[in-house]
Scaffold this motif. Structure first.
Motif, PDB file in Angstrom:
ATOM      1  N   ALA A  92       0.849  -1.193   0.000  1.00 31.90           N
ATOM      2  CA  ALA A  92       0.000   0.000   0.000  1.00 31.90           C
ATOM      3  C   ALA A  92       0.885   1.244   0.000  1.00 31.90           C
ATOM      4  O   ALA A  92       1.677   1.443   0.903  1.00 31.90           O
ATOM      5  N   SER A  93       0.794   2.069  -1.039  1.00 31.55           N
ATOM      6  CA  SER A  93       1.715   3.198  -1.145  1.00 31.55           C
ATOM      7  C   SER A  93       1.179   4.453  -0.451  1.00 31.55           C
ATOM      8  O   SER A  93       1.922   5.362  -0.133  1.00 31.55           O
ATOM      9  N   THR A  94      -0.104   4.513  -0.208  1.00 34.72           N
ATOM     10  CA  THR A  94      -0.663   5.701   0.444  1.00 34.72           C
ATOM     11  C   THR A  94      -1.419   5.310   1.706  1.00 34.72           C
ATOM     12  O   THR A  94      -1.687   4.123   1.925  1.00 34.72           O
ATOM     13  N   VAL A  95      -1.745   6.303   2.514  1.00 35.84           N
ATOM     14  CA  VAL A  95      -2.470   6.032   3.760  1.00 35.84           C
ATOM     15  C   VAL A  95      -3.834   5.404   3.444  1.00 35.84           C
ATOM     16  O   VAL A  95      -4.263   4.457   4.100  1.00 35.84           O
ATOM     17  N   GLU A  96      -4.488   5.926   2.384  1.00 34.30           N
ATOM     18  CA  GLU A  96      -5.816   5.407   2.021  1.00 34.30           C
ATOM     19  C   GLU A  96      -5.724   3.943   1.605  1.00 34.30           C
ATOM     20  O   GLU A  96      -6.540   3.113   2.001  1.00 34.30           O
ATOM     21  N   LEU A 111      -3.424   1.888   2.456  1.00 33.95           N
ATOM     22  CA  LEU A 111      -3.064   1.063   3.622  1.00 33.95           C
ATOM     23  C   LEU A 111      -4.333   0.734   4.424  1.00 33.95           C
ATOM     24  O   LEU A 111      -4.516  -0.402   4.873  1.00 33.95           O
ATOM     25  N   ASP A 112      -5.209   1.709   4.567  1.00 36.63           N
ATOM     26  CA  ASP A 112      -6.490   1.466   5.227  1.00 36.63           C
ATOM     27  C   ASP A 112      -7.240   0.338   4.529  1.00 36.63           C
ATOM     28  O   ASP A 112      -7.783  -0.574   5.161  1.00 36.63           O
ATOM     29  N   LYS A 113      -7.215   0.396   3.189  1.00 40.79           N
ATOM     30  CA  LYS A 113      -7.915  -0.605   2.381  1.00 40.79           C
ATOM     31  C   LYS A 113      -7.260  -1.987   2.561  1.00 40.79           C
ATOM     32  O   LYS A 113      -7.945  -3.004   2.684  1.00 40.79           O
ATOM     33  N   ALA A 114      -5.922  -1.969   2.606  1.00 35.98           N
ATOM     34  CA  ALA A 114      -5.188  -3.237   2.769  1.00 35.98           C
ATOM     35  C   ALA A 114      -5.548  -3.893   4.102  1.00 35.98           C
ATOM     36  O   ALA A 114      -5.742  -5.105   4.182  1.00 35.98           O
ATOM     37  N   PHE A 115      -5.657  -3.065   5.163  1.00 31.61           N
ATOM     38  CA  PHE A 115      -6.021  -3.616   6.465  1.00 31.61           C
ATOM     39  C   PHE A 115      -7.461  -4.123   6.462  1.00 31.61           C
ATOM     40  O   PHE A 115      -7.767  -5.118   7.100  1.00 31.61           O
ATOM     41  N   ASP A 116      -8.317  -3.416   5.705  1.00 31.91           N
ATOM     42  CA  ASP A 116      -9.704  -3.886   5.559  1.00 31.91           C
ATOM     43  C   ASP A 116      -9.727  -5.278   4.935  1.00 31.91           C
ATOM     44  O   ASP A 116     -10.452  -6.166   5.361  1.00 31.91           O
ATOM     45  N   GLU A 117      -8.842  -5.467   3.931  1.00 27.51           N
ATOM     46  CA  GLU A 117      -8.793  -6.770   3.257  1.00 27.51           C
ATOM     47  C   GLU A 117      -8.270  -7.857   4.191  1.00 27.51           C
ATOM     48  O   GLU A 117      -8.744  -8.980   4.188  1.00 27.51           O
ATOM     49  N   LEU A 118      -7.255  -7.483   5.009  1.00 23.40           N
ATOM     50  CA  LEU A 118      -6.690  -8.449   5.963  1.00 23.40           C
ATOM     51  C   LEU A 118      -7.738  -8.892   6.985  1.00 23.40           C
ATOM     52  O   LEU A 118      -7.719 -10.025   7.459  1.00 23.40           O
ATOM     53  N   SER A 119      -8.640  -7.955   7.326  1.00 21.41           N
ATOM     54  CA  SER A 119      -9.605  -8.275   8.382  1.00 21.41           C
ATOM     55  C   SER A 119     -10.780  -9.110   7.866  1.00 21.41           C
ATOM     56  O   SER A 119     -11.590  -9.576   8.645  1.00 21.41           O
ATOM     57  N   ASP A 120     -10.884  -9.243   6.542  1.00 19.07           N
ATOM     58  CA  ASP A 120     -11.974 -10.057   5.978  1.00 19.07           C
ATOM     59  C   ASP A 120     -11.781 -11.534   6.269  1.00 19.07           C
ATOM     60  O   ASP A 120     -10.705 -12.033   6.159  1.00 19.07           O
TER      61      ASP A 120
END
Lengths: 149, 145
Positions: free
Chosen positions: B130-134, B136-145
């Protein structure tokens, strides 16, 4: 070929500074290697002889970062001689298979683990086998058929 | 599939349960007597109490014919030795293990473990990708699925 008045020194890494590791570190140092000895407990370095002029590094050698800090990438000789077979298997394999060290030795108390290291140019040091060989030689028994090395 | 699980911690207990519910044939090796008892009481599977890095213990399990070895002990180098023993001496097709040190993910992969899993490594990969803060937020959302 390096020329000049500074003798070309080879580098050795000894992991585990128990009585065995300390003795081997001294031997290797006396034969002109730059030696670094790694152990995870500082009292272990007391095993080193006063004449040992190499380096010591306190750290957990099952962490690749510690092995790198100890100079694994430029070591031509690596001795994995901790009292834990699994640690020695790991250190010897990383040295031989990943860093391509020319000469790698691994201490194994359970010689059946030797099968894990076959084919990777790693020499196994097993006290049981060495004692047995010495006994057979000293008492003059003929080596049995099919006996390895 | 025929799957061996080494280690008796909560991870191993959980995983055995999942494997059984997916109809796999599972056997477990626990080094600790209490853990072995807990495993045997929890599931109707063969459980061996012994050090899984010891070749003779894996022989008791009769590893030949197993498709997968999953090593979940708390010690990284033990997990490496368990996987290598399964591969080199028993011809187990796939070896899976967990590690504490994220750098062992690549190292163990090079040394013959098919799948190496580290929590910190997974989080790090999400951060790197994830190159940006947004994002990274999305990446963590995916991890939590």
């Amino acid at each position: 070929m390096m020329l000049g008045n500074i003798p070309r020194r080879r580098t050795a890494l000894v992991v585990g500074c128990g009585p065995l590791g300390a003795s081997l570190a001294k031997d290797v140092y006396e034969h002109g290697y730059d030696v670094t000895v790694v152990d995870s407990e500082s009292p272990a370095f007391r095993h080193l002889d006063a004449s040992f002029g190499g380096f010591t590094l306190l750290g957990d050698a099952t962490d690749i970062a510690i092995l790198e800090k100890a100079g694994l990438s430029k070591a031509s000789l690596v001795l994995a001689v901790t009292d834990n077979d699994n640690c020695n298997v790991f250190i010897a394999e990383v040295a031989a298979r990943i860093f391509g060290c020319a000469s790698v030795f691994a201490r194994l108390d359970d010689d059946r683990k030797e099968a894990l290291l076959e084919g990777f140019n790693i020499e196994v040091l097993c006290s049981r086998l060495l004692c047995e060989r010495q006994f057979v030689k000293s008492i003059g028994f003929e080596p049995e058929e099919g006996e390895g090395r | 599939m025929k799957i061996a699980v080494a280690g008796g911690n909560a991870q191993a207990f959980y995983l055995v349960g999942v494997l059984l519910s997916e109809k796999h044939e599972v056997e477990a090796v626990c080094a600790d007597r209490r853990e072995a008892q807990h495993m045997a009481e929890g599931y109707d599977i063969p459980v061996i109490c012994g050090n899984p890095t010891n070749q003779s213990v894996l022989e008791d399990l009769d590893m030949r014919g197993f498709d997968v070895m999953i090593a979940l002990t708390d010690c990284d180098v033990d997990n490496l030795v368990i996987c290598q023993t399964a591969q080199r001496l028993f011809g187990v097709r796939r070896r899976v293990c967990t590690v504490h040190n994220p750098r062992n993910v690549e190292l163990f992969g090079q040394l013959g473990v098919s799948v190496v899993i580290s929590g910190a490594y997974l989080v790090a990969q999400a951060i790197i990708q994830a190159s940006t803060v947004e994002s990274l937020d999305k990446a963590f959302d995916e991890l939590s699925d």
